[in-house]
Design a protein around this motif. Sequence first.
Motif, PDB file in Angstrom:
ATOM      1  N   THR A  39       0.843  -1.197   0.000  1.00 40.15           N
ATOM      2  CA  THR A  39       0.000   0.000   0.000  1.00 40.15           C
ATOM      3  C   THR A  39       0.875   1.243   0.000  1.00 40.15           C
ATOM      4  O   THR A  39       2.066   1.180   0.324  1.00 40.15           O
ATOM      5  N   GLN A  40       0.261   2.387  -0.361  1.00 43.41           N
ATOM      6  CA  GLN A  40       1.040   3.631  -0.430  1.00 43.41           C
ATOM      7  C   GLN A  40       1.143   4.305   0.936  1.00 43.41           C
ATOM      8  O   GLN A  40       2.167   4.845   1.298  1.00 43.41           O
TER       9      GLN A  40
ATOM     10  N   SER B 240     -12.242  -1.247  -7.915  1.00 43.68           N
ATOM     11  CA  SER B 240     -12.208  -0.511  -9.186  1.00 43.68           C
ATOM     12  C   SER B 240     -11.924  -1.461 -10.345  1.00 43.68           C
ATOM     13  O   SER B 240     -12.467  -1.305 -11.434  1.00 43.68           O
ATOM     14  N   ASN B 241     -11.126  -2.506 -10.081  1.00 43.72           N
ATOM     15  CA  ASN B 241     -10.864  -3.491 -11.139  1.00 43.72           C
ATOM     16  C   ASN B 241     -12.140  -4.202 -11.544  1.00 43.72           C
ATOM     17  O   ASN B 241     -12.437  -4.371 -12.718  1.00 43.72           O
TER      18      ASN B 241
ATOM     19  N   SER C  47      -8.568  -0.960  -4.919  1.00 44.77           N
ATOM     20  CA  SER C  47      -8.092  -1.324  -6.256  1.00 44.77           C
ATOM     21  C   SER C  47      -8.844  -2.549  -6.770  1.00 44.77           C
ATOM     22  O   SER C  47      -9.187  -2.620  -7.954  1.00 44.77           O
TER      23      SER C  47
ATOM     24  N   GLU D 183      -6.727   0.275   0.830  1.00 41.27           N
ATOM     25  CA  GLU D 183      -6.300   0.575  -0.551  1.00 41.27           C
ATOM     26  C   GLU D 183      -6.368  -0.654  -1.446  1.00 41.27           C
ATOM     27  O   GLU D 183      -6.721  -0.573  -2.619  1.00 41.27           O
ATOM     28  N   LEU D 184      -6.028  -1.811  -0.847  1.00 35.02           N
ATOM     29  CA  LEU D 184      -6.029  -3.041  -1.640  1.00 35.02           C
ATOM     30  C   LEU D 184      -7.455  -3.412  -2.067  1.00 35.02           C
ATOM     31  O   LEU D 184      -7.663  -3.964  -3.143  1.00 35.02           O
TER      32      LEU D 184
END
Lengths: 342, 243
Positions: B221-222, B235-236, B232, B228-229
Amino acid sequence: MIHLAKRVIRQTLNDKRSVMMIFVAPLLILTLVYFLLGDSDYVSTVGIEKDAMPGPLVSALEEQDLHVVELTSDDAQQAKEYLKDHQQVDAIISFSQNSGMTITMYEPSTKGSKAVREIQAAMASLNPAAKVNLSYVYGTQDQSMFDSLGYVFLALFSFFLVFIISGMALVRERSGGTLERLLMTPIKRGEVILGYTAGFGVFAVIQAILIVLYSIFVLKLSSVGNIGWVLLTMVLLAVTAVSFGAAISVFASSELQVVQMIPFTIIPQVFFSGLIPLDLIPYHLGNLSYIMPIYYGAAAIKGVMVYGDGFLQIWGYLLGLILYSFLLYLLNTQALKKFRKL
Amino acid sequence: MDIVVSHVSKRFVQKQVIKDVTFAIPAGEICCLLGPSGSGKTTLIRLMIGAIPADQGTIEIGGVQIPNMNMLEKIGFMPQNDALYDDLSAEANLRFFGGLYHMEKVKLEKRINEVLAMVDLKEHEKKLVKNFSGGMKKRLSLAVAILHSPEILFLDEPTAGIDPVLRRKIWEQFQDIKNAGTTIIVSTHVMDEVTECDKAALIYNGSLIEYDSVTNLLQKTQNGRVEELFFSASSNSMGGASQ
């Protein structure tokens, strides 16, 4: 299994309403039934037009257990109108040249029937040759309805109350998630059903003893046979009720739904329990009784209490109850596969 | 005992609830099943304990294929709802479940005292469960799950609806249980709880989107937040849907 049985007992004892339902409710209802179906000291009132009636009949009526009210000719002719305004009068006897004697009553009811029985007794006393004496192989002419039908209520209570309590307990076990947790322990599925049966079986034995002793020694319900067989039948019936409750609980997801199933599961059994003679039910529908557990229990209890039967006469009914319980046990253990395959 | 989940799928009527999930949990670790509500965490736990059969794939615990009757002796399970008997006292609940695990009387008495002390309910042992608060019920439910000293412990949302202070306390107890050698699988939708675990399986829409040690997952993660994972993954899947 023994742990589950102990838990069922402890849990039920901690729930005061369940204890009341098992031990107090049947005695209370039996007492009410005793007064509702027992001997009544009601004295019927009969209206007559004294001048239009034969003198000996008037005298005979006055000798019966009746209140005789004297009516005017107009009132006797307008009997229906009079009865509407004077509901304390149960029947009016009127005479006419063309139609002879007419008895008019407010409605078909047991009150009216009692008045008619007294009038018939008065008429029979005028003509001793017409007097009919009834005699029975079992029972007597003067026994009350409670004496004739009391056994049915013993069967109904031992089945119905245990069914409700066990059915609801199992539904609660499922909806509360404890059944799933229970089945994640090494307990076998069959042990769950047997544990429940044993736990409620203890209450069933105590309930049966209470009901039978109360009926026979307090309410004076007559029993010709050995009450030990009555107790055994009631316990077997209650054991069947636990399995029946467990089976029904599979189709219910809340306690309310168990109650909603009563019209489909319990009420038909009440009709086939012996309250209505099965031979009188049209289209051979009386045969449906063979699929109803209460029938076996009620028939065995009747056999013992009314006919004085022993084990040799009632074993078929007892076997019916045992087979019923066994089939429901198999069904219930299969149903638990829904929660654990093993 | 280790757990190996291989290509497990499960469908309920029209919905594919678990989709080809494969991962392995080493013995003696805390593994977190992390995912939003309805992602399939509870179903995965029920598959792993053998409450429901998988349509495809296999699950092994300590080399034994699940479901297995003997393995139930070694498994502890804390369901999402408290699953306790309200009309019994805390002690009677424990005594009942202890009896089902065939625990001998002296050992059971000792263990009841131990677990009640562990979950801080010793002084309430005689109280009926119906008089317990939500937090007390959760703690008692945990006590029931660990009563027979299981080698592997499944906890389904054990901290749902629990205040932060009690949650902290419960996680400390999990660490103690782990330190005693028990493998723990715990499902949660509270993302922050991932830091309490050794490994985490991120479940989204019935699929395993990530499985790794928590340290490695956080490195992916950022800003060090595991959400966050999921973003993503979300969104995928939305991108896939729009295509």
